[in-house]
Design a protein around this motif. Sequence first.
Motif, PDB file in Angstrom:
ATOM      1  N   ALA A 237       0.825  -1.206   0.000  1.00 14.22           N
ATOM      2  CA  ALA A 237       0.000   0.000   0.000  1.00 14.22           C
ATOM      3  C   ALA A 237       0.861   1.259   0.000  1.00 14.22           C
ATOM      4  CB  ALA A 237      -0.932  -0.009   1.211  1.00 14.22           C
ATOM      5  N   ASP A 238       1.945   1.256   0.752  1.00 10.95           N
ATOM      6  CA  ASP A 238       2.847   2.410   0.843  1.00 10.95           C
ATOM      7  C   ASP A 238       4.210   1.986   0.310  1.00 10.95           C
ATOM      8  OD1 ASP A 238       4.393   4.602   1.434  1.00 10.95           O
ATOM      9  OD2 ASP A 238       3.882   4.699   3.557  1.00 10.95           O
ATOM     10  N   VAL A 239       4.593   2.537  -0.832  1.00 17.74           N
ATOM     11  CA  VAL A 239       5.846   2.099  -1.465  1.00 17.74           C
ATOM     12  C   VAL A 239       7.061   2.395  -0.600  1.00 17.74           C
ATOM     13  CG1 VAL A 239       4.906   2.323  -3.791  1.00 17.74           C
ATOM     14  CG2 VAL A 239       6.056   4.281  -2.743  1.00 17.74           C
ATOM     15  N   TRP A 240       6.981   3.419   0.266  1.00 15.32           N
ATOM     16  CA  TRP A 240       8.128   3.771   1.094  1.00 15.32           C
ATOM     17  C   TRP A 240       8.269   2.855   2.305  1.00 15.32           C
ATOM     18  CZ3 TRP A 240      11.221   6.597  -1.589  1.00 15.32           C
ATOM     19  CH2 TRP A 240      10.700   7.483  -2.546  1.00 15.32           C
ATOM     20  N   GLN A 241       7.242   2.023   2.558  1.00 14.78           N
ATOM     21  CA  GLN A 241       7.325   1.051   3.649  1.00 14.78           C
ATOM     22  C   GLN A 241       7.788  -0.324   3.165  1.00 14.78           C
ATOM     23  OE1 GLN A 241       6.980   1.705   6.928  1.00 14.78           O
ATOM     24  NE2 GLN A 241       6.823   3.838   6.264  1.00 14.78           N
ATOM     25  N   ALA A 242       8.125  -0.410   1.866  1.00 11.81           N
ATOM     26  CA  ALA A 242       8.567  -1.691   1.311  1.00 11.81           C
ATOM     27  C   ALA A 242       9.794  -2.257   2.036  1.00 11.81           C
ATOM     28  CB  ALA A 242       8.844  -1.547  -0.188  1.00 11.81           C
ATOM     29  N   PRO A 243      10.823  -1.459   2.361  1.00 12.59           N
ATOM     30  CA  PRO A 243      11.981  -2.037   3.070  1.00 12.59           C
ATOM     31  C   PRO A 243      11.607  -2.664   4.414  1.00 12.59           C
ATOM     32  CG  PRO A 243      12.554   0.099   2.139  1.00 12.59           C
ATOM     33  CD  PRO A 243      11.075  -0.047   1.977  1.00 12.59           C
ATOM     34  N   ALA A 244      10.655  -2.057   5.135  1.00 13.60           N
ATOM     35  CA  ALA A 244      10.235  -2.629   6.421  1.00 13.60           C
ATOM     36  C   ALA A 244       9.567  -3.989   6.204  1.00 13.60           C
ATOM     37  CB  ALA A 244       9.288  -1.666   7.139  1.00 13.60           C
ATOM     38  N   THR A 245       8.738  -4.097   5.170  1.00 16.07           N
ATOM     39  CA  THR A 245       8.101  -5.378   4.857  1.00 16.07           C
ATOM     40  C   THR A 245       9.135  -6.418   4.442  1.00 16.07           C
ATOM     41  OG1 THR A 245       6.123  -4.179   4.120  1.00 16.07           O
ATOM     42  CG2 THR A 245       6.320  -6.478   3.467  1.00 16.07           C
ATOM     43  N   VAL A 246      10.152  -5.981   3.683  1.00 18.35           N
ATOM     44  CA  VAL A 246      11.229  -6.898   3.266  1.00 18.35           C
ATOM     45  C   VAL A 246      11.966  -7.446   4.483  1.00 18.35           C
ATOM     46  CG1 VAL A 246      13.487  -6.985   2.145  1.00 18.35           C
ATOM     47  CG2 VAL A 246      11.553  -5.950   0.961  1.00 18.35           C
ATOM     48  N   ASP A 262      16.002  -1.668  -3.333  1.00 16.72           N
ATOM     49  CA  ASP A 262      17.228  -2.453  -3.527  1.00 16.72           C
ATOM     50  C   ASP A 262      17.600  -2.544  -4.998  1.00 16.72           C
ATOM     51  OD1 ASP A 262      17.416  -3.001  -0.786  1.00 16.72           O
ATOM     52  OD2 ASP A 262      16.060  -4.718  -0.970  1.00 16.72           O
ATOM     53  N   THR A 263      16.603  -2.691  -5.854  1.00 12.60           N
ATOM     54  CA  THR A 263      16.868  -2.855  -7.286  1.00 12.60           C
ATOM     55  C   THR A 263      17.019  -1.519  -8.013  1.00 12.60           C
ATOM     56  OG1 THR A 263      14.475  -3.038  -7.667  1.00 12.60           O
ATOM     57  CG2 THR A 263      15.709  -5.079  -7.417  1.00 12.60           C
ATOM     58  N   ASN A 264      16.705  -0.418  -7.343  1.00 15.93           N
ATOM     59  CA  ASN A 264      16.839   0.916  -7.953  1.00 15.93           C
ATOM     60  C   ASN A 264      17.623   1.830  -7.010  1.00 15.93           C
ATOM     61  OD1 ASN A 264      14.777   0.815 -10.422  1.00 15.93           O
ATOM     62  ND2 ASN A 264      13.769  -0.154  -8.684  1.00 15.93           N
ATOM     63  N   ALA A 265      18.797   1.341  -6.574  1.00 12.45           N
ATOM     64  CA  ALA A 265      19.579   2.072  -5.575  1.00 12.45           C
ATOM     65  C   ALA A 265      19.980   3.467  -6.062  1.00 12.45           C
ATOM     66  CB  ALA A 265      20.827   1.274  -5.202  1.00 12.45           C
ATOM     67  N   GLN A 266      20.353   3.588  -7.334  1.00 11.95           N
ATOM     68  CA  GLN A 266      20.767   4.895  -7.853  1.00 11.95           C
ATOM     69  C   GLN A 266      19.598   5.878  -7.859  1.00 11.95           C
ATOM     70  OE1 GLN A 266      22.544   4.102 -11.697  1.00 11.95           O
ATOM     71  NE2 GLN A 266      24.559   3.795 -10.814  1.00 11.95           N
ATOM     72  N   LEU A 267      18.402   5.390  -8.207  1.00  7.90           N
ATOM     73  CA  LEU A 267      17.223   6.251  -8.192  1.00  7.90           C
ATOM     74  C   LEU A 267      16.933   6.741  -6.778  1.00  7.90           C
ATOM     75  CD1 LEU A 267      14.649   7.480  -9.419  1.00  7.90           C
ATOM     76  CD2 LEU A 267      13.533   5.272  -9.041  1.00  7.90           C
ATOM     77  N   VAL A 268      17.007   5.841  -5.803  1.00 10.02           N
ATOM     78  CA  VAL A 268      16.742   6.226  -4.410  1.00 10.02           C
ATOM     79  C   VAL A 268      17.768   7.255  -3.941  1.00 10.02           C
ATOM     80  CG1 VAL A 268      16.635   5.373  -2.033  1.00 10.02           C
ATOM     81  CG2 VAL A 268      15.624   4.038  -3.888  1.00 10.02           C
ATOM     82  N   SER A 269      19.035   7.074  -4.330  1.00 12.50           N
ATOM     83  CA  SER A 269      20.075   8.045  -3.965  1.00 12.50           C
ATOM     84  C   SER A 269      19.762   9.415  -4.555  1.00 12.50           C
ATOM     85  CB  SER A 269      21.443   7.563  -4.445  1.00 12.50           C
ATOM     86  OG  SER A 269      21.802   6.351  -3.825  1.00 12.50           O
ATOM     87  N   ALA A 270      19.302   9.429  -5.821  1.00 16.83           N
ATOM     88  CA  ALA A 270      18.956  10.702  -6.455  1.00 16.83           C
ATOM     89  C   ALA A 270      17.771  11.366  -5.746  1.00 16.83           C
ATOM     90  CB  ALA A 270      18.619  10.468  -7.930  1.00 16.83           C
ATOM     91  N   LEU A 271      16.781  10.574  -5.352  1.00 19.50           N
ATOM     92  CA  LEU A 271      15.623  11.126  -4.635  1.00 19.50           C
ATOM     93  C   LEU A 271      16.042  11.693  -3.285  1.00 19.50           C
ATOM     94  CD1 LEU A 271      12.897   8.421  -5.390  1.00 19.50           C
ATOM     95  CD2 LEU A 271      13.207  10.639  -6.503  1.00 19.50           C
TER      96      LEU A 271
END
Length: 406
Positions: A237-246, A262-271
Motif C-alpha cells: 500500500a505504501d511504497v516507502w514502507q517496502a523495506p520494512a516489509t522486506v 534495492d533494485t533501484n539504488a541509484q534512483l533512491v540516492s537521487a531522490l
Amino acid sequence: MPWMFEWTVALRFLREGRMQSLLIVAGVAAGVAVITYITALIHGLQANTVNKTLGTQAHITVRAPEDVVIPLLPEEAKGVVLRDTQPRAQRLRSVANWQQLLPVLEQVPGVVAVSPMVSGSGLALRGEASQAIALMGVELERYQRIVNLREKIVAGHWGLAPGEAMIGEELAADLGVRPGDRFTLDTGSVIEPVRVTAVLDMGVKDLNRRTVIIPLRSAQNLLGVPGGATVLDLKVADVWQAPATVRQLRQRYDYEVESWQDTNAQLVSALNAQSISTAVIRGVVLIVVVLGIASVLVVSVVQKRKEIGILRAMGATRAQVLRVFLLQGAVVGALGSVGGVLLSWVLVQLFTVFAREAGGDALFDIRLGWGDALIAALTATVCGVLAAVIPARSAARLDPAQAIRM
C-alpha cells in the motif's frame, strides 16, 4: 480585547513606515512562495519518477535462494588447504511451496497483491528476424494488480489464453507483427508458436523491445519449471514502507527478498539528494526571511526612539513595548505568509499551463500541498516573531528620558 494598546501601537508603527512594511511583507511572501513552490515541484517530480519506475515492476520480489558451493572444509579447520572454489552456474529455480505461500503473503500487513511469475530469457523468431527477449509467464488477472497492463495496451485487446502473448511495441516493430499475427518463441529447449493479442507500451524503449508476456503454464513448459514459479511479485500500500516489509519477510522465510529500493539504488540516492537539496533551500530562505524582518525592525526601533520614550513616559511598561515589536514581527510574517501561499498557487498554475511535453501533455502532475503550505506559513509567522525578539528587547531597554532627548 487583550493587548489592545500593543495592537494599536504596532499597527500604527507599521502604517507610518508604509514603504518599509510593504517591502518586508513582499520579501516574506517571496520566501514563503519559494519554499512552498519548490516543495510542491520536488514532490511532484519525485512522485512522477517513482510512479514511472514502479509502473513496470513489483514493489517487492521473492525468489528462491541462489545455488552456492559448499566448501570442502570448514573455515576454522587448521592447516594449509589449497583449493579453488568456483561459483555454481545458476539455473531457473522455483520458489518452494509457492502455492501455499501465496495466501500467507497476502495476509502480511501492508501487502495488497501477490502474483506468481515464471521469468527467463529466449528468442523471438519470425522469418529472418530474431530478437532476444525477456519472457514472463503470469496469471493475467493477478499480475494486473501488480502492473496495470490494461492502460499500457496500444493495439489489440485484453486477454491471454494458451498459445497467446502480449509484446512490447518496439519488439512488434522489429518482428513486423500486429495483433492477430504469429511468431515463434525459442528458449533453447522448447520452440512454440504464439499469437499476438496485444501490443504494449511499457514506457521504456528497452522494455518495449524485450517484453513478451505469456500465460503462466505456457512459461512453465517453455522454461522447464513445470508447476513452478521463479518469482513472487508483491505490491504494498505504501511504497516507502517496502523495506520494512522486506525485513519482516527475511526474518520469517529463507528466500531472497528484495524491495524496489534495492533494485533501484541509484534512483533512491537521487531522490534522497533532491530531498536534502530542498531542505537546504528551505533553510536558507527562512534565514533570509528572519534576517530581513530583524533588519527592518532594528531600523524601526532607531527611527521610533522618541515615540518609544514618550510611550514609556506616559506609563507604558517594558513588557508592553516588547509586545509591540513582537506583534509587528507576527503581523509581517502572517501577511507575508498569506501572500506567499497565493503566489505559490499562481506559480503552480503557470507551471501546469506552460510546462508541456512534445506531445502536448503535462510534463508531470504538480499540486500545491495545502499541508505543506500551512506549515510554511506558520513557520514564517513564527520566524517573524523570533526575528523581532532582539529589536523588541532593545526597544524595551530604552531609557525614556534619553530616548526623548535624542
